[in-house]
Motif scaffolding. Structure first.
Motif, mmCIF file in Angstrom:
data_model
loop_
_atom_site.group_PDB
_atom_site.id
_atom_site.type_symbol
_atom_site.label_atom_id
_atom_site.label_comp_id
_atom_site.label_asym_id
_atom_site.label_seq_id
_atom_site.Cartn_x
_atom_site.Cartn_y
_atom_site.Cartn_z
ATOM 1 N N LEU A 69 5.411 10.145 -5.965
ATOM 2 C CA LEU A 69 5.357 9.877 -7.251
ATOM 3 C C LEU A 69 6.922 10.215 -7.729
ATOM 4 N N PRO A 70 7.716 9.100 -7.690
ATOM 5 C CA PRO A 70 9.136 9.249 -7.974
ATOM 6 C C PRO A 70 9.585 9.455 -9.392
ATOM 7 N N GLY A 71 8.498 9.359 -10.137
ATOM 8 C CA GLY A 71 8.888 9.473 -11.676
ATOM 9 C C GLY A 71 8.810 10.934 -12.029
ATOM 10 N N ILE A 72 8.438 11.957 -11.108
ATOM 11 C CA ILE A 72 8.395 13.377 -11.510
ATOM 12 C C ILE A 72 9.950 13.587 -11.550
ATOM 13 N N THR A 238 1.168 -10.598 -15.037
ATOM 14 C CA THR A 238 1.015 -9.085 -14.992
ATOM 15 C C THR A 238 1.577 -8.689 -13.696
ATOM 16 N N ALA A 239 1.999 -7.589 -13.635
ATOM 17 C CA ALA A 239 2.884 -6.994 -12.216
ATOM 18 C C ALA A 239 1.704 -6.746 -11.464
ATOM 19 N N GLU A 240 1.995 -6.870 -10.017
ATOM 20 C CA GLU A 240 0.871 -6.713 -9.197
ATOM 21 C C GLU A 240 0.824 -5.148 -8.585
ATOM 22 N N GLN A 241 -0.454 -4.736 -8.731
ATOM 23 C CA GLN A 241 -0.699 -3.470 -8.472
ATOM 24 C C GLN A 241 -1.220 -3.307 -6.993
ATOM 25 N N ARG A 242 -0.757 -2.236 -6.143
ATOM 26 C CA ARG A 242 -1.162 -2.297 -4.799
ATOM 27 C C ARG A 242 -2.051 -0.851 -4.783
ATOM 28 N N THR A 243 -3.176 -0.854 -3.963
ATOM 29 C CA THR A 243 -3.915 0.302 -3.889
ATOM 30 C C THR A 243 -4.189 0.624 -2.542
ATOM 31 N N VAL A 244 -3.508 1.814 -1.959
ATOM 32 C CA VAL A 244 -3.856 2.044 -0.778
ATOM 33 C C VAL A 244 -4.681 3.269 -0.626
ATOM 34 N N THR A 245 -5.684 3.346 0.122
ATOM 35 C CA THR A 245 -6.890 4.438 0.325
ATOM 36 C C THR A 245 -7.003 4.868 1.950
ATOM 37 N N THR A 256 -10.833 11.909 0.804
ATOM 38 C CA THR A 256 -10.293 10.473 0.350
ATOM 39 C C THR A 256 -9.018 10.798 -0.684
ATOM 40 N N ILE A 257 -8.032 9.880 -0.214
ATOM 41 C CA ILE A 257 -6.838 9.656 -0.720
ATOM 42 C C ILE A 257 -6.666 8.347 -1.516
ATOM 43 N N VAL A 258 -6.422 8.045 -2.661
ATOM 44 C CA VAL A 258 -6.012 6.806 -3.359
ATOM 45 C C VAL A 258 -4.785 7.010 -4.009
ATOM 46 N N TYR A 259 -3.834 5.922 -3.510
ATOM 47 C CA TYR A 259 -2.516 5.950 -3.907
ATOM 48 C C TYR A 259 -2.223 4.544 -4.359
ATOM 49 N N GLU A 260 -1.816 4.563 -5.808
ATOM 50 C CA GLU A 260 -1.701 3.274 -6.473
ATOM 51 C C GLU A 260 -0.292 3.323 -7.066
ATOM 52 N N GLU A 261 0.157 2.003 -7.191
ATOM 53 C CA GLU A 261 1.390 1.783 -7.855
ATOM 54 C C GLU A 261 1.511 0.516 -8.461
ATOM 55 N N GLN A 262 2.039 0.546 -9.455
ATOM 56 C CA GLN A 262 2.262 -0.822 -10.409
ATOM 57 C C GLN A 262 3.564 -0.973 -10.917
ATOM 58 N N GLY A 267 6.102 -9.776 -11.439
ATOM 59 C CA GLY A 267 6.483 -10.400 -10.240
ATOM 60 C C GLY A 267 7.140 -9.408 -8.993
ATOM 61 N N THR A 268 7.057 -8.216 -9.380
ATOM 62 C CA THR A 268 7.498 -7.212 -8.297
ATOM 63 C C THR A 268 6.343 -6.837 -7.558
ATOM 64 N N VAL A 269 6.411 -6.790 -6.160
ATOM 65 C CA VAL A 269 5.165 -6.570 -5.424
ATOM 66 C C VAL A 269 5.593 -5.169 -4.767
ATOM 67 N N PRO A 270 4.614 -3.987 -4.956
ATOM 68 C CA PRO A 270 5.003 -2.826 -4.243
ATOM 69 C C PRO A 270 4.988 -2.910 -2.641
ATOM 70 N N ASP A 271 5.795 -2.112 -2.101
ATOM 71 C CA ASP A 271 5.866 -2.526 -0.670
ATOM 72 C C ASP A 271 4.683 -1.612 0.164
ATOM 73 N N SER A 272 4.179 -2.504 1.071
ATOM 74 C CA SER A 272 2.765 -2.306 1.828
ATOM 75 C C SER A 272 3.162 -1.030 2.558
ATOM 76 N N LYS A 273 4.012 -1.282 3.707
ATOM 77 C CA LYS A 273 4.442 -0.302 4.732
ATOM 78 C C LYS A 273 5.016 1.069 3.934
ATOM 79 N N GLU A 274 5.621 1.196 2.924
ATOM 80 C CA GLU A 274 6.055 2.412 2.421
ATOM 81 C C GLU A 274 5.027 3.001 1.793
ATOM 82 N N MET A 275 4.047 2.338 1.050
ATOM 83 C CA MET A 275 3.016 3.100 0.463
ATOM 84 C C MET A 275 2.041 3.477 1.439
ATOM 85 N N GLN A 276 1.682 2.901 2.440
ATOM 86 C CA GLN A 276 0.708 3.223 3.681
ATOM 87 C C GLN A 276 1.451 4.624 4.311
ATOM 88 N N ASP A 277 2.917 4.620 4.627
ATOM 89 C CA ASP A 277 3.316 5.610 5.460
ATOM 90 C C ASP A 277 3.159 6.744 4.487
#
Length: 292
Positions: A69-72, A238-245, A256-262, A267-277
């Protein structure tokens, strides 16, 4: 002579009564042994390893929250920042059986959400162990997520039974539609003779799909069994939201861990590998804490 016969009759009657008592006592011991054997078989199932659960909101370290959560780090007020770190506990009526916590942080670039849930499974069937019951629940979750049993085929192979290309983000209609729409834009702009538009659309089309090797899959190095799901939703205006579970089981606890980024920018797409890692690193930390 009559007295002798009378005494002999009493002796015979006493002998018969004693024989009956002995026989009944023997029969009672056999029944008791049978009941004991039956009792032993019904308690054969072992209780689970875990009898309690960790405090969910304290289970994730500040350093890990900074990563997910970089916004913190952008919160300047110290009190508000501590409140953000604390998260919000999930309402539960039995903290020995189920606990959870979730965070939602907005930054200049994106809105990130994280939730962590622990469930301690207890079997009420003496013939079924807590671990077996937890395994059943995990299997149901994996089946509902439609996780492939083996590595998914590449995008060049035939389509999946549902009719959607197996190389799409996760097999979901929204992800497939997003990829198709981006590909169409790429083709149309390529024909317009505008190189910059063509390059931009091509990049959008490639980033809208989950890269090879990062599709939903089972994980072999986490807990007793685990899986990872990656879903991409939203397109167009709308911006694309990625959800990694990430879901894993260790003994009779299912996590269960659910991690979402929007992203904020369309037009910006969250990076899959970064979120999965990031999600897998958190899962490994929680598994280690449980086993510790």
């Amino acid at each position: 002579m009559q007295r002798k016969a009378y005494v002999t009759g009493i002796a015979a009657l006493l002998a018969a009564l004693l024989a009956g008592c002995t026989s009944g006592s023997s029969g009672g011991e056999d029944t008791s042994d049978k009941n004991a054997d039956t009792g032993t078989s019904t308690v054969a199932a072992q209780p689970g390893k875990y009898r309690t659960l960790p405090e969910a909101c304290s289970a994730v370290s500040h350093d890990t929250l900074d990563s997910l959560l970089p916004g913190i780090a952008q919160i300047t007020d110290a009190e508000q920042r501590e409140k953000a770190y604390a998260g919000e506990a999930t309402l539960t009526y039995d903290t020995d059986r189920k606990v959870g916590c979730h965070w939602k942080i907005e930054s200049t670039d994106a809105t990130d959400r994280l939730s962590v849930d622990f469930e301690r499974v207890v079997s009420y069937d003496n013939a079924v162990s807590d671990d077996s019951e937890a395994q059943t629940i995990y299997t149901q979750l994996e089946a509902a997520a439609d996780i492939p049993e083996s590595a998914p085929p590449s995008a060049t192979e035939s389509e999946s039974p549902s009719g959607s290309p197996s190389g799409s983000a996760s097999g979901s209609p929204s992800a497939s539609a997003s990829a198709s729409a981006s590909a169409s834009v790429s083709a149309s702009t390529a024909g317009s003779g505008d190189p910059s538009s063509s390059d931009s659309a091509s990049a959008s089309a490639s980033s809208s799909t989950t890269p090879s090797g990062l599709q939903p899959r089972t994980l072999s190095d986490l807990g007793d069994e685990a899986y990872l799901d990656d879903q991409l939703s939203g397109s167009g205006s709308t911006a694309e939201q990625r959800t990694v579970t990430v879901v894993f089981r260790t003994s009779n606890v299912v996590v269960t861990i659910v991690y979402e980024e929007q992203p904020m920018a369309t037009g910006t797409v969250p990076d899959s590998k970064e979120m999965q890692d990031r999600a897998q690193n958190l899962a490994a930390q929680l598994a280690e804490a449980l086993n510790g």
